[in-house]
Design a protein around this motif. Structure first.
Motif, PDB file in Angstrom:
ATOM      1  N   ARG A  68       0.865  -1.178   0.000  1.00 45.79           N
ATOM      2  CA  ARG A  68       0.000   0.000   0.000  1.00 45.79           C
ATOM      3  C   ARG A  68       0.902   1.228   0.000  1.00 45.79           C
ATOM      4  NH1 ARG A  68      -3.669  -0.749   5.186  1.00 45.79           N
ATOM      5  NH2 ARG A  68      -4.108   1.428   4.661  1.00 45.79           N
ATOM      6  N   ALA A  69       0.335   2.386  -0.230  1.00 43.11           N
ATOM      7  CA  ALA A  69       1.112   3.624  -0.164  1.00 43.11           C
ATOM      8  C   ALA A  69       1.581   3.835   1.277  1.00 43.11           C
ATOM      9  CB  ALA A  69       0.289   4.812  -0.627  1.00 43.11           C
ATOM     10  N   ILE A  70       2.847   4.186   1.446  1.00 41.45           N
ATOM     11  CA  ILE A  70       3.404   4.414   2.780  1.00 41.45           C
ATOM     12  C   ILE A  70       4.223   5.708   2.765  1.00 41.45           C
ATOM     13  CG2 ILE A  70       3.531   1.952   3.334  1.00 41.45           C
ATOM     14  CD1 ILE A  70       6.549   2.104   2.757  1.00 41.45           C
ATOM     15  N   ASN A  71       4.684   6.121   3.931  1.00 37.13           N
ATOM     16  CA  ASN A  71       5.531   7.300   4.044  1.00 37.13           C
ATOM     17  C   ASN A  71       6.952   6.900   4.454  1.00 37.13           C
ATOM     18  OD1 ASN A  71       3.456   9.167   3.456  1.00 37.13           O
ATOM     19  ND2 ASN A  71       2.720   9.027   5.577  1.00 37.13           N
ATOM     20  N   ARG A  72       7.900   7.720   4.081  1.00 37.72           N
ATOM     21  CA  ARG A  72       9.285   7.554   4.544  1.00 37.72           C
ATOM     22  C   ARG A  72       9.578   8.651   5.561  1.00 37.72           C
ATOM     23  NH1 ARG A  72      13.704   8.724   0.181  1.00 37.72           N
ATOM     24  NH2 ARG A  72      13.256  10.833   0.891  1.00 37.72           N
ATOM     25  N   TYR A  73      10.345   8.288   6.605  1.00 47.08           N
ATOM     26  CA  TYR A  73      10.615   9.222   7.698  1.00 47.08           C
ATOM     27  C   TYR A  73      12.117   9.364   7.946  1.00 47.08           C
ATOM     28  CZ  TYR A  73       5.652   8.458   8.652  1.00 47.08           C
ATOM     29  OH  TYR A  73       4.294   8.370   8.553  1.00 47.08           O
ATOM     30  N   THR A  74      12.471  10.435   8.627  1.00 47.74           N
ATOM     31  CA  THR A  74      13.887  10.702   8.927  1.00 47.74           C
ATOM     32  C   THR A  74      14.402   9.816  10.051  1.00 47.74           C
ATOM     33  OG1 THR A  74      13.589  13.004   8.246  1.00 47.74           O
ATOM     34  CG2 THR A  74      15.549  12.511   9.559  1.00 47.74           C
ATOM     35  N   THR A  75      13.536   9.438  10.988  1.00 43.28           N
ATOM     36  CA  THR A  75      13.962   8.665  12.156  1.00 43.28           C
ATOM     37  C   THR A  75      13.295   7.297  12.194  1.00 43.28           C
ATOM     38  OG1 THR A  75      12.203   9.360  13.665  1.00 43.28           O
ATOM     39  CG2 THR A  75      14.087  10.852  13.399  1.00 43.28           C
ATOM     40  N   ASN A 127      11.748   6.190  14.645  1.00 41.87           N
ATOM     41  CA  ASN A 127      10.471   6.340  15.344  1.00 41.87           C
ATOM     42  C   ASN A 127       9.359   6.791  14.396  1.00 41.87           C
ATOM     43  OD1 ASN A 127      11.452   5.573  17.842  1.00 41.87           O
ATOM     44  ND2 ASN A 127      11.968   7.662  18.455  1.00 41.87           N
ATOM     45  N   LEU A 128       9.717   6.877  13.111  1.00 39.80           N
ATOM     46  CA  LEU A 128       8.785   7.324  12.062  1.00 39.80           C
ATOM     47  C   LEU A 128       8.245   8.707  12.367  1.00 39.80           C
ATOM     48  CD1 LEU A 128       6.880   4.053  11.081  1.00 39.80           C
ATOM     49  CD2 LEU A 128       9.107   4.903  10.338  1.00 39.80           C
ATOM     50  N   THR A 129       9.181   9.611  12.633  1.00 37.29           N
ATOM     51  CA  THR A 129       8.858  11.029  12.792  1.00 37.29           C
ATOM     52  C   THR A 129       9.563  11.814  11.700  1.00 37.29           C
ATOM     53  OG1 THR A 129      10.723  11.387  14.295  1.00 37.29           O
ATOM     54  CG2 THR A 129       8.609  10.811  15.291  1.00 37.29           C
ATOM     55  N   ARG A 130       9.089  13.007  11.423  1.00 39.00           N
ATOM     56  CA  ARG A 130       9.633  13.900  10.393  1.00 39.00           C
ATOM     57  C   ARG A 130       9.521  13.256   9.011  1.00 39.00           C
ATOM     58  NH1 ARG A 130      15.331  14.982  12.876  1.00 39.00           N
ATOM     59  NH2 ARG A 130      15.698  15.958  10.844  1.00 39.00           N
ATOM     60  N   LYS A 131       8.307  13.149   8.528  1.00 40.46           N
ATOM     61  CA  LYS A 131       8.044  12.566   7.209  1.00 40.46           C
ATOM     62  C   LYS A 131       8.781  13.350   6.133  1.00 40.46           C
ATOM     63  CE  LYS A 131       4.104  13.271   5.127  1.00 40.46           C
ATOM     64  NZ  LYS A 131       2.662  13.230   4.778  1.00 40.46           N
ATOM     65  N   ASN A 132       9.458  12.634   5.218  1.00 42.26           N
ATOM     66  CA  ASN A 132      10.183  13.344   4.159  1.00 42.26           C
ATOM     67  C   ASN A 132       9.837  12.867   2.750  1.00 42.26           C
ATOM     68  OD1 ASN A 132      11.703  10.926   3.746  1.00 42.26           O
ATOM     69  ND2 ASN A 132      13.183  11.561   5.317  1.00 42.26           N
ATOM     70  N   ARG A 133       8.926  11.846   2.638  1.00 45.58           N
ATOM     71  CA  ARG A 133       8.507  11.439   1.297  1.00 45.58           C
ATOM     72  C   ARG A 133       7.294  10.526   1.387  1.00 45.58           C
ATOM     73  NH1 ARG A 133      11.592   7.328  -2.929  1.00 45.58           N
ATOM     74  NH2 ARG A 133       9.953   7.379  -4.519  1.00 45.58           N
ATOM     75  N   HIS A 134       6.403  10.629   0.394  1.00 39.09           N
ATOM     76  CA  HIS A 134       5.268   9.707   0.265  1.00 39.09           C
ATOM     77  C   HIS A 134       5.613   8.699  -0.834  1.00 39.09           C
ATOM     78  CE1 HIS A 134       1.151   8.330   0.627  1.00 39.09           C
ATOM     79  NE2 HIS A 134       1.048   8.347  -0.700  1.00 39.09           N
ATOM     80  N   ILE A 135       5.455   7.406  -0.536  1.00 41.67           N
ATOM     81  CA  ILE A 135       5.846   6.347  -1.468  1.00 41.67           C
ATOM     82  C   ILE A 135       4.594   5.616  -1.949  1.00 41.67           C
ATOM     83  CG2 ILE A 135       7.192   4.235  -1.742  1.00 41.67           C
ATOM     84  CD1 ILE A 135       9.005   5.255   0.511  1.00 41.67           C
ATOM     85  N   GLY A 193      15.991   7.527   4.484  1.00 40.74           N
ATOM     86  CA  GLY A 193      15.338   7.460   5.785  1.00 40.74           C
ATOM     87  C   GLY A 193      14.860   6.065   6.143  1.00 40.74           C
ATOM     88  N   TYR A 194      13.751   6.014   6.901  1.00 41.77           N
ATOM     89  CA  TYR A 194      13.232   4.752   7.428  1.00 41.77           C
ATOM     90  C   TYR A 194      11.774   4.566   6.990  1.00 41.77           C
ATOM     91  CZ  TYR A 194      17.289   4.844  10.521  1.00 41.77           C
ATOM     92  OH  TYR A 194      18.562   4.874  11.019  1.00 41.77           O
ATOM     93  N   VAL A 195      11.404   3.280   6.803  1.00 41.34           N
ATOM     94  CA  VAL A 195      10.015   2.951   6.485  1.00 41.34           C
ATOM     95  C   VAL A 195       9.569   1.804   7.374  1.00 41.34           C
ATOM     96  CG1 VAL A 195      10.205   3.724   4.089  1.00 41.34           C
ATOM     97  CG2 VAL A 195      10.663   1.325   4.668  1.00 41.34           C
ATOM     98  N   THR A 196       8.277   1.581   7.428  1.00 38.76           N
ATOM     99  CA  THR A 196       7.717   0.507   8.244  1.00 38.76           C
ATOM    100  C   THR A 196       8.170  -0.864   7.751  1.00 38.76           C
ATOM    101  OG1 THR A 196       5.654  -0.489   9.027  1.00 38.76           O
ATOM    102  CG2 THR A 196       5.648   0.437   6.813  1.00 38.76           C
ATOM    103  N   ALA A 197       8.212  -1.828   8.666  1.00 37.97           N
ATOM    104  CA  ALA A 197       8.489  -3.217   8.295  1.00 37.97           C
ATOM    105  C   ALA A 197       7.238  -4.069   8.489  1.00 37.97           C
ATOM    106  CB  ALA A 197       9.642  -3.755   9.134  1.00 37.97           C
ATOM    107  N   ASN A 198       6.099  -3.422   8.674  1.00 33.34           N
ATOM    108  CA  ASN A 198       4.828  -4.115   8.879  1.00 33.34           C
ATOM    109  C   ASN A 198       4.510  -4.980   7.651  1.00 33.34           C
ATOM    110  OD1 ASN A 198       2.009  -4.756   9.040  1.00 33.34           O
ATOM    111  ND2 ASN A 198       1.752  -3.080  10.497  1.00 33.34           N
TER     112      ASN A 198
END
Length: 618
Positions: free
Chosen positions: A556-563, A565-573, A605-610
């Motif tokens: 599904r569409a997800i976001n990429r974050y700087t940390t 902890n998935l804070t400071r979103k820096n891109r929509h994927i 950055g970081y993305v979910t591993a869900n």
């Protein structure tokens, strides 16, 4: 050989001359200021505020006492952080008080601001060096680092002294340098176990007069030029002071400064913020306050003493009652040569006390080295007996499940100080064992100190369970054929067992082949097949092969974050996007109130591993 010398000089200068944070800093507190007398007050907050930094200076101890020689002549003794950030203020200050053309004001300014920001999060009870090593995830103690730097400091200061004397006399006196090096420098370098080849690299005696002046002397001049560029006030010393410069004493004093607690360099201001000492940014230079006493020659010849003979070192392996657990080992060698003893893996016993003289030198006196072991405790279960080894005092353990820290050895809800959530391996809470106690029912407990330096729980003490299902030593005790690097920052491979002389860096996810495991004090090291030593810390490496996907695709569409902890979103994927996985980390790394969650590190950055949101592709 000249190229090798030049390379070593350049590398060592980058470590001992600091205007910036490329290496752990060398610091000295001003004895005339009121330093922080207690770190508990400063550490009660998540971070202290540093609002001012003293302008950099060098300390000199002369026959007239200790004096400051500022790097920036005419500048204020300190600048506020706001002033440092104000371009107009800095330009006016520079216009009214120009700096030496060997200095770069932007480097000094950036260093002062960086130090103010960095030190605000430091553990004030630890040294600047220890904090810097922690920040870079380097598995070396501040003492080991200082020991590694000391020989380099001695050599560089000695070369600087020789150039300064030559500049004042106008003559390159190779014979005088040879004598000074032999009498004052070589004995100390040998005591510090510097290899003979490295000692001779700087020894004027091994070069012809032509080669020395044409090829080696420029290396001495380079050392002097680089030190003078950092501390231009060095050129202001008188001829008398230059001759009294003591490189060995300088290095020993510098080592003390490197290992002093960070709190020594902070002065609390009236508004509750702190001012950072300016000497934390510069080289400490020490001049001996007196010359060696003159020795009156003995009028009659002294009889030649009988040459001393090397005596053996006997290694004992005993339990706490002194009973022998394994045959003694006899170590022999030449007088003055180094020896190294090793702990043994003794079935059903755990090493409790590693000797302070596990390594040393053969002398004319017989020596003994004693390793002390404790019998492992056997706890009876409903199915079968299981061995529950008790961790030795002074070792580090971590919690593999949710545990409580209690005020007393008898656990109860009333005595509970706090819970530590179950965490993933790299984030597990760590404790150093400081003692033992038993509950009212005779159950053994660890008395521990929280050593999670970046957590709000750091420094807390209390009692935790000794059950191996909940707490276990953080270092591996047995060899494993393969290990995987799991630390996000990777680990280093070293030439020495004490993790000095870096040889390689291994990134997260690399699988390494192990030749054997060795003990070092109360820790262990893995020896790789290439002969390098690496840490056996379970938070940094894991036995076997750890599988992580090399690529992932979004379901599904997800976001990429700087940390993580998935804070400071820096891109929509977008959905069905394929991403390359460069590593992994877990959220809530230093928060033991919460469990953690796996995240994938990707470019940017970081993305979910869900698994409901992404799927792995190998």
């Amino acid at each position: 050989m000249t190229r090798v010398i030049s390379k070593i000089v350049t590398a060592s200068l980058s470590a001992i001359l600091l205007v910036g944070l490329a290496a752990p800093v060398l610091a000295q507190a001003d004895a005339t200021t009121n330093t922080v007398t207690t770190t508990k007050q400063a550490k009660s907050e998540s971070a202290i505020k540093i609002s001012a930094v003293e302008t950099p200076y060098a300390y000199f101890s002369t026959t007239n006492g200790i004096t400051h020689l500022p790097m920036l002549t005419g500048w204020p003794t300190s600048l506020t952080v706001d002033q440092l950030k104000d371009d107009d203020y800095m330009q006016k200050l520079l216009a009214s008080h120009p700096i030496d053309n060997t200095l770069n004001i932007n480097d000094i300014r950036d260093s002062m601001l960086t130090m103010a920001e960095t030190v605000s999060s430091y553990d004030l009870q630890k040294s600047f060096v220890a904090n810097s090593l922690d920040a870079e995830n380097i598995d070396v103690s501040d003492t080991e680092y200082a020991d590694q730097i000391t020989p380099r400091t001695i050599i560089n200061l000695w070369m600087t002294k020789m150039v300064m004397i030559t500049n004042q006399t106008g003559t390159i006196d190779q014979a005088a340098m040879t004598q000074d090096y032999a009498e004052n420098i070589i004995p100390e370098l040998k005591r510090l176990n510097l290899p003979e080849a490295a000692i001779n690299n700087y020894n004027p005696a091994v070069y012809s007069a032509e080669n020395f002046e044409a090829h080696i002397w420029p290396v001495f001049q380079q050392a002097y030029d680089q030190i003078l560029a950092q501390v231009p006030s060095l050129a202001k010393l008188s001829s008398t002071e230059v001759h009294k410069l003591n490189p060995v004493e300088s290095a020993n004093e510098q080592k003390k400064l490197m290992l002093a607690p960070t709190s020594n360099y902070l002065t609390k201001l009236s508004d509750g913020s702190y001012r950072l000492s300016g000497s934390a940014l510069t080289l400490f230079s020490f001049i001996s306050t007196g010359l060696p006493p003159e020795v009156t020659p003995t009028p009659t010849p002294t009889p030649t003493p009988t040459p001393a003979k090397s005596q053996p070192v006997t290694v004992h392996y005993v339990d706490e009652q002194g009973q022998t657990l394994a045959p003694d080992q006899l170590l022999t060698g030449e007088l003055g040569a180094s020896y190294q003893s090793d702990a043994l893996d003794i079935p059903s016993y755990t090493l409790t006390k590693a000797p302070t003289n596990a390594t040393g030198k053969f002398t004319s006196d017989a020596q003994t080295v004693t390793y002390v072991y404790t019998k492992q405790v056997v706890q009876m279960g409903s199915a079968a007996a299981t061995v529950n080894p008790i961790a030795p005092k002074g070792t580090v353990i971590y919690a593999t499940k949710k545990i409580g820290l209690y005020r007393t050895a008898t656990f109860s809800k009333k005595q509970l100080k706090r819970w530590y959530a179950k965490k993933s391996r790299t984030n597990r809470p760590m404790f150093v064992v400081t003692g033992y106690a038993k509950s009212k029912n005779g159950v053994k407990r660890y008395h521990v100190k929280d050593v999670n330096h970046h957590s709000k729980t750091a420094g807390k003490t209390g009692y935790v369970t000794t059950k191996s299902a909940y707490t276990t030593p953080i270092y591996y005790a047995k060899k494993h054929a393969k290990i995987t690097v799991i630390n996000p920052a990777g680990v280093n491979g070293y030439a020495k067992q004490n993790l000095t002389k870096k040889r390689a860096h291994y990134r997260q996810g690399q699988v390494l082949k192990v030749k054997r495991i060795v003990h070092h004090n109360l820790t262990t090291r893995f020896v790789l097949r290439n002969g390098q030593y690496i840490t056996a810390n379970k938070q940094l490496v894991q036995a076997g092969k750890v599988q992580m996907p090399k690529r992932i695709q979004t379901k599904r569409a997800i976001n990429r974050y700087t940390t993580a902890n998935l804070t400071r979103k820096n891109r929509h994927i977008a959905k069905k996007t394929t991403l390359k996985v460069t590593g992994w980390a877990y959220s809530n790394a230093n928060n033991f109130n919460k469990r953690d969650t796996l995240r994938y590190h990707v470019a940017g950055g970081y993305v979910t591993a869900n698994k409901h949101l992404v799927r792995g592709i190998n």
